[in-house]
Design an enzyme around this catalytic site. Structure first.
Site, PDB file in Angstrom:
ATOM      1  N   ARG A   7      17.234   4.342  21.138  1.00  0.00           N
ATOM      2  CA  ARG A   7      16.771   2.970  21.323  1.00  0.00           C
ATOM      3  C   ARG A   7      17.722   2.263  22.276  1.00  0.00           C
ATOM      4  O   ARG A   7      18.958   2.397  22.173  1.00  0.00           O
ATOM      5  CB  ARG A   7      16.766   2.210  19.982  1.00  0.00           C
ATOM      6  CG  ARG A   7      15.564   2.510  19.106  1.00  0.00           C
ATOM      7  CD  ARG A   7      14.262   2.062  19.764  1.00  0.00           C
ATOM      8  NE  ARG A   7      13.074   2.414  19.001  1.00  0.00           N
ATOM      9  CZ  ARG A   7      12.389   3.557  19.139  1.00  0.00           C
ATOM     10  NH1 ARG A   7      12.780   4.458  20.033  1.00  0.00           N
ATOM     11  NH2 ARG A   7      11.306   3.772  18.427  1.00  0.00           N
ATOM     12  N   GLU A  34      11.520  -3.676  26.800  1.00  0.00           N
ATOM     13  CA  GLU A  34      10.632  -2.691  27.428  1.00  0.00           C
ATOM     14  C   GLU A  34       9.325  -3.339  27.839  1.00  0.00           C
ATOM     15  O   GLU A  34       8.691  -3.987  26.994  1.00  0.00           O
ATOM     16  CB  GLU A  34      10.386  -1.529  26.469  1.00  0.00           C
ATOM     17  CG  GLU A  34      11.666  -0.726  26.225  1.00  0.00           C
ATOM     18  CD  GLU A  34      11.471   0.529  25.384  1.00  0.00           C
ATOM     19  OE1 GLU A  34      10.342   0.805  24.932  1.00  0.00           O
ATOM     20  OE2 GLU A  34      12.456   1.251  25.183  1.00  0.00           O
ATOM     21  N   HIS A  46      10.196   5.309  28.403  1.00  0.00           N
ATOM     22  CA  HIS A  46       9.999   5.615  26.971  1.00  0.00           C
ATOM     23  C   HIS A  46       8.976   6.752  26.780  1.00  0.00           C
ATOM     24  O   HIS A  46       7.932   6.577  26.161  1.00  0.00           O
ATOM     25  CB  HIS A  46       9.566   4.349  26.214  1.00  0.00           C
ATOM     26  CG  HIS A  46       9.868   4.441  24.730  1.00  0.00           C
ATOM     27  ND1 HIS A  46      10.223   3.352  23.976  1.00  0.00           N
ATOM     28  CD2 HIS A  46       9.878   5.485  23.858  1.00  0.00           C
ATOM     29  CE1 HIS A  46      10.418   3.719  22.723  1.00  0.00           C
ATOM     30  NE2 HIS A  46      10.216   5.014  22.633  1.00  0.00           N
TER      31      HIS A  46
HETATM   32  N1  LIG Z   1      12.358   7.989  22.952  1.00  0.00           N
HETATM   33  C1  LIG Z   1      11.411   8.311  22.115  1.00  0.00           C
HETATM   34  O1  LIG Z   1      10.242   8.353  22.475  1.00  0.00           O
HETATM   35  C2  LIG Z   1      11.752   8.654  20.724  1.00  0.00           C
HETATM   36  C3  LIG Z   1      12.823   8.074  20.134  1.00  0.00           C
HETATM   37  N2  LIG Z   1      13.137   8.383  18.846  1.00  0.00           N
HETATM   38  C4  LIG Z   1      14.310   7.732  18.301  1.00  0.00           C
HETATM   39  O2  LIG Z   1      15.308   8.689  18.047  1.00  0.00           O
HETATM   40  C5  LIG Z   1      16.116   8.271  16.976  1.00  0.00           C
HETATM   41  C6  LIG Z   1      16.310   9.426  16.010  1.00  0.00           C
HETATM   42  O3  LIG Z   1      15.082   9.841  15.469  1.00  0.00           O
HETATM   43  P1  LIG Z   1      15.065  10.941  14.308  1.00  0.00           P
HETATM   44  O4  LIG Z   1      16.042  11.991  14.608  1.00  0.00           O
HETATM   45  O5  LIG Z   1      13.665  11.321  14.100  1.00  0.00           O
HETATM   46  O6  LIG Z   1      15.581  10.069  13.098  1.00  0.00           O
HETATM   47  P2  LIG Z   1      16.409  10.588  11.857  1.00  0.00           P
HETATM   48  O7  LIG Z   1      16.313   9.510  10.849  1.00  0.00           O
HETATM   49  O8  LIG Z   1      15.968  11.959  11.466  1.00  0.00           O
HETATM   50  O9  LIG Z   1      17.900  10.682  12.388  1.00  0.00           O
HETATM   51  C7  LIG Z   1      18.721   9.594  12.628  1.00  0.00           C
HETATM   52  C8  LIG Z   1      20.128   9.997  12.259  1.00  0.00           C
HETATM   53  O10 LIG Z   1      21.000   8.955  12.660  1.00  0.00           O
HETATM   54  C9  LIG Z   1      22.019   8.893  11.708  1.00  0.00           C
HETATM   55  N3  LIG Z   1      22.736   7.626  11.793  1.00  0.00           N
HETATM   56  C10 LIG Z   1      22.471   6.442  11.185  1.00  0.00           C
HETATM   57  N4  LIG Z   1      23.404   5.537  11.506  1.00  0.00           N
HETATM   58  C11 LIG Z   1      24.269   6.164  12.338  1.00  0.00           C
HETATM   59  C12 LIG Z   1      25.445   5.741  13.011  1.00  0.00           C
HETATM   60  N5  LIG Z   1      25.906   4.501  12.883  1.00  0.00           N
HETATM   61  N6  LIG Z   1      26.081   6.628  13.780  1.00  0.00           N
HETATM   62  C13 LIG Z   1      25.626   7.893  13.926  1.00  0.00           C
HETATM   63  N7  LIG Z   1      24.526   8.349  13.295  1.00  0.00           N
HETATM   64  C14 LIG Z   1      23.853   7.487  12.525  1.00  0.00           C
HETATM   65  C15 LIG Z   1      21.319   9.103  10.406  1.00  0.00           C
HETATM   66  O11 LIG Z   1      22.206   9.513   9.394  1.00  0.00           O
HETATM   67  C16 LIG Z   1      20.331  10.195  10.770  1.00  0.00           C
HETATM   68  O12 LIG Z   1      20.868  11.469  10.493  1.00  0.00           O
HETATM   69  C17 LIG Z   1      15.422   7.052  16.386  1.00  0.00           C
HETATM   70  O13 LIG Z   1      16.023   5.895  16.898  1.00  0.00           O
HETATM   71  C18 LIG Z   1      14.045   7.137  16.939  1.00  0.00           C
HETATM   72  O14 LIG Z   1      13.441   5.905  16.999  1.00  0.00           O
HETATM   73  C19 LIG Z   1      12.460   9.298  18.128  1.00  0.00           C
HETATM   74  C20 LIG Z   1      11.372   9.898  18.663  1.00  0.00           C
HETATM   75  C21 LIG Z   1      10.909   9.611  20.004  1.00  0.00           C
HETATM   76  O1  LIG Z   2       8.907   7.651  17.580  1.00  0.00           O
HETATM   77  C1  LIG Z   2       9.702   6.902  18.166  1.00  0.00           C
HETATM   78  O2  LIG Z   2      10.680   6.382  17.620  1.00  0.00           O
HETATM   79  C2  LIG Z   2       9.478   6.594  19.556  1.00  0.00           C
HETATM   80  O3  LIG Z   2      10.311   5.960  20.150  1.00  0.00           O
HETATM   81  C3  LIG Z   2       8.222   6.974  20.191  1.00  0.00           C
HETATM   82  O4  LIG Z   2       7.673   5.787  20.679  1.00  0.00           O
HETATM   83  P1  LIG Z   2       6.161   5.714  21.170  1.00  0.00           P
HETATM   84  O5  LIG Z   2       5.314   6.040  20.005  1.00  0.00           O
HETATM   85  O6  LIG Z   2       6.024   6.723  22.259  1.00  0.00           O
HETATM   86  O7  LIG Z   2       5.979   4.317  21.639  1.00  0.00           O
END
Ligand SMILES: NC(=O)C1=CN([C@@H]2O[C@H](COP(=O)(O)OP(=O)(O)OC[C@H]3O[C@@H](n4cnc5c(N)ncnc54)[C@H](O)[C@@H]3O)[C@@H](O)[C@H]2O)C=CC1
Ligand SMILES: O=C(O)C(=O)COP(=O)(O)O
Length: 635
Positions: free
Chosen positions: A324, A353, A372
């Site tokens: 993010r 965004e 994104h």
């Molecule tokens: N760019 C995109 O399109 C996408 C972005 N994301 C983003 O990626 C991130 C991770 O997603 P997931 O792995 O599925 O979530 P997740 O919940 O599986 O993993 C997040 C991890 O961050 C850790 N965490 C929490 N606070 C923390 C801190 N202060 N320092 C270090 N680690 C910390 C948690 O313990 C957890 O293990 C989310 O922000 C999500 O929104 C996810 C999918 C697509």
């Molecule tokens: O799953 C997430 O956290 C994402 O950031 C994906 O975002 P989107 O559904 O592609 O707008």
């Protein structure tokens, strides 16, 4: 002396805390979806079934009850009489689902098969607010801000918000919870896509792919300018070792990188299994050549990469952000890029965004950008669409979701096991509150669960929520479900403490009995007050049905259904006949009767009646000599 309190429920709220937010979550207008949580035990379906089944069928009747109560209001309507109808959801009671951003076709099909589907993309905040009061569910991605205003504008109709993806930082979870609106996400289907995009940015950035591509298209051939850096042997710090972070780590290991990770909540053995050491934040940022961000945006992670932390990084570090935008102070990143502390950055996400066109960060030549796209693969989008569609449909059917973000996740097997106790819990709450004399404030409720189970094997959140619902709903304008029970209780100044007492019974059953005590209140039926001075009632599940087994210091055995008359009398022959005669003469059908005794020659008579006797009948009971007090209770 007969009690004159023949009213079932005090109209004066017995809560001391009266302050409510300016825009109260709605109450009676809230339709009965999420129905398991939102269906009162006086729900006609439960009455109908419990009347029409013998004890031999009771366990069966209960599973039927739960299955039915889990259905939508729509399907409930077939089994309720006109006068008892649940409030309809909408004019045709078919749920309306609004999808505000592009969703995979497979998910849309699931939604079409269930309700009225409306896809309206690029709505302004005002347009969304104008539409939302006609919707039962809203499905968003990261581009729609689901603010408090949206929940207010929903006027109680919105039951579930589905986030087709992981990050729920665009949904006001506090407001959702206050309004009893469930928020579900699709946490798994885009993990690989996001990890692959992280690796794509890592490799593209290190070899200047985007810049080189743009230069060729601009007619240039700059082989010396775009010399990159190698990945093999370099240290990558994965910040956040969750689903995406761990997949990035696995892939980076395959590229020959040395991977470390910082995640305060991840188990070290899970990281070690991938060959990754968990280190402190300071250590991670100080030793890494590449830093890849994979933590959620929370108040704790907001702008965690700032002037101070950039200053601690290795000069020439490269940063990838597919998490993010808000975890980076973007102005500080520009400064770090300008000073060369950060050699390059590859960003998929931004604080705002789309980012402003003239943003220095966007224009910076050492920054590689994507709009994104982390979750944007065909496979991930189809997967996410199905995952969220199924979660939303399940929530609209009243099922507890495995991906609920603002409610406890209760696995189906636990739910099915607890279902009769859930009915008991709500009835005990409802009964206990009717014993409180109007005007006195309830601030403290103690719940004692007697159980042979190990405390770790007994999840009481659902039971607590239903006791809260039973206590609060009859006497206030609030509607309670599993999502908002704790919040509403707190808001009303009601403290619910729980205690578990180990008993030597069969651990096959999750709970032996549930006791509800309300202290520091006056009772309208003195016999319900225990030696400790609290109103105290206890119940059990027998043959699948909720039973009242103890009231104050009287042991009784009364099925908790319909209506109840409780009388305390001198323990002597003929009392049952006298009261029974009055009811019989006035055409009130008695469904059961139970008498409990104390040593002081006092008896407590509990009489179940099918319908509420009229005031005159109740007055006659009050005038029977030797009836010292009585109360009529609606269950
Ligand atoms: N760019 C995109 O399109 C996408 C972005 N994301 C983003 O990626 C991130 C991770 O997603 P997931 O792995 O599925 O979530 P997740 O919940 O599986 O993993 C997040 C991890 O961050 C850790 N965490 C929490 N606070 C923390 C801190 N202060 N320092 C270090 N680690 C910390 C948690 O313990 C957890 O293990 C989310 O922000 C999500 O929104 C996810 C999918 C697509
Ligand atoms: O799953 C997430 O956290 C994402 O950031 C994906 O975002 P989107 O559904 O592609 O707008």
């Amino acid at each position: 002396m007969a009690s004159s309190s023949i009213k079932a429920i005090s109209t004066t709220s017995p809560f001391t805390a009266s302050s409510s937010p300016s825009s109260q979550p709605p109450s009676s207008s809230k339709p009965s979806l999420l129905s398991f949580l939102h269906t009162s035990s006086s729900n006609p379906i439960s009455l109908k079934l419990s009347h029409s089944h013998s004890h031999a069928h009771n366990s069966h009747s209960h599973s039927f009850l739960i299955t039915n109560v889990l259905k939508t209001a729509d399907s409930c309507e077939t089994s309720v009489s006109k006068s008892q109808k649940l409030k309809p959801t909408s004019s045709d009671s078919t749920p309306t689902i609004l999808v505000s951003e592009k969703l995979g076709e497979a998910g849309l099909q699931v939604l079409r098969g269930f309700g009225n589907l409306e896809c309206a993309y690029n709505l302004s905040p005002e347009e969304l607010c104008a539409k939302i009061s006609t919707c039962d569910a809203l499905i968003v991605r990261s581009g729609t801000k689901v603010t408090r205003q949206v929940f207010e504008a929903a006027k109680g109709r919105l039951k579930v918000v589905g986030r087709a993806g992981v990050g729920i930082d665009n949904v006001d979870l506090q407001a959702a919870t206050e309004f009893g609106c469930l928020v579900v996400n699709a946490p798994t289907a885009n993990t690989v896509a996001a990890a692959e995009h992280g690796i794509a940015l890592l490799t593209a950035m290190s070899r200047n792919v985007a810049q080189a591509d743009a230069s060729i298209k601009a007619g240039k051939w700059l082989r010396n300018k775009y010399v990159g850096v190698s990945l093999v042997g370099k240290t990558l710090a994965v910040m956040g070792f969750g689903k995406v972070g761990s997949e990035v780590a696995r892939r980076a290991k395959g590229l020959g990188m040395n991977v470390i990770s910082h995640d305060p909540y991840a188990p070290a053995d899970r990281a070690r299994a991938v060959g990754v050491d968990l280190v402190s934040f300071e250590q991670a940022i100080a030793t890494a050549d590449f830093i890849s961000l994979h933590m959620p945006l929370t108040p704790a992670t907001s702008k965690v990469f700032n002037d101070e932390t950039f200053a601690k990084m290795k000069k020439g570090v490269r940063i990838i952000n597919v998490a993010r935008g808000g975890v980076i102070d973007e102005d500080a990143l520009v400064r770090a890029l300008d000073s060369g502390v950060v050699a390059q950055a590859a960003l998929d996400v931004f604080t705002e965004e789309p980012p402003p066109k003239d943003s220095k960060l966007v224009q910076h030549e050492n920054v590689t950008l994507t709009p994104h796209l982390g979750a944007s693969t065909k496979e991930a989008q189809e997967g996410v669409a199905i995952e969220i569609a199924e979660a939303v449909v399940g929530a609209l059917k009243g099922e507890l979701s495995a991906t609920a973000v603002n409610a406890p996740m209760v696995p189906p097997e636990v739910l099915s096991e607890l279902s009769p106790y859930v009915v008991l819990a709500e009835k005990l709450g409802k009964l206990a509150v009717q014993l409180v004399a109007g005007g006195s404030g309830i601030t403290s409720v103690r719940v004692v669960y007697k159980s042979a189970r190990d405390p770790d094997d007994l999840d009481t959140r659902l039971l607590r929520a239903m006791i809260t619902k039973g206590i609060i709903e009859p006497i206030s304008a609030s509607f309670i479900n599993l999502v908002n029970a704790d919040f509403v209780a707190k808001q009303k100044g009601l403290r619910i403490s729980e205690e578990r007492v180990a008993v030597d019974s069969s651990p096959e059953f999750p709970v032996d009995s549930i006791q509800v005590q309300i202290s520091n209140v006056e009772s309208k039926f003195a016999s319900s007050v225990s030696e400790s001075g609290s109103i105290s009632i206890e119940g059990k599940v027998k043959y699948g049905e909720p039973h009242l087994t103890c009231l104050g210091s009287f042991g009784v055995d009364v099925s908790l259904e319909g209506n109840l008359i409780l009388c305390r009398q001198v323990d002597q022959p003929g009392m049952i006949g006298r009261v029974g005669n009055i009811l019989g003469n006035d055409n009130v059908n008695v469904s059961f009767m139970s008498v409990g005794r104390t040593v002081q020659k006092k008896a407590l008579m509990a009489i179940g009646v099918d319908e509420e006797p009229n005031k005159r009948t109740l007055e006659k009971i009050g005038k029977v000599p030797d009836i010292e007090e009585f109360v009529f209770l609606n269950l």
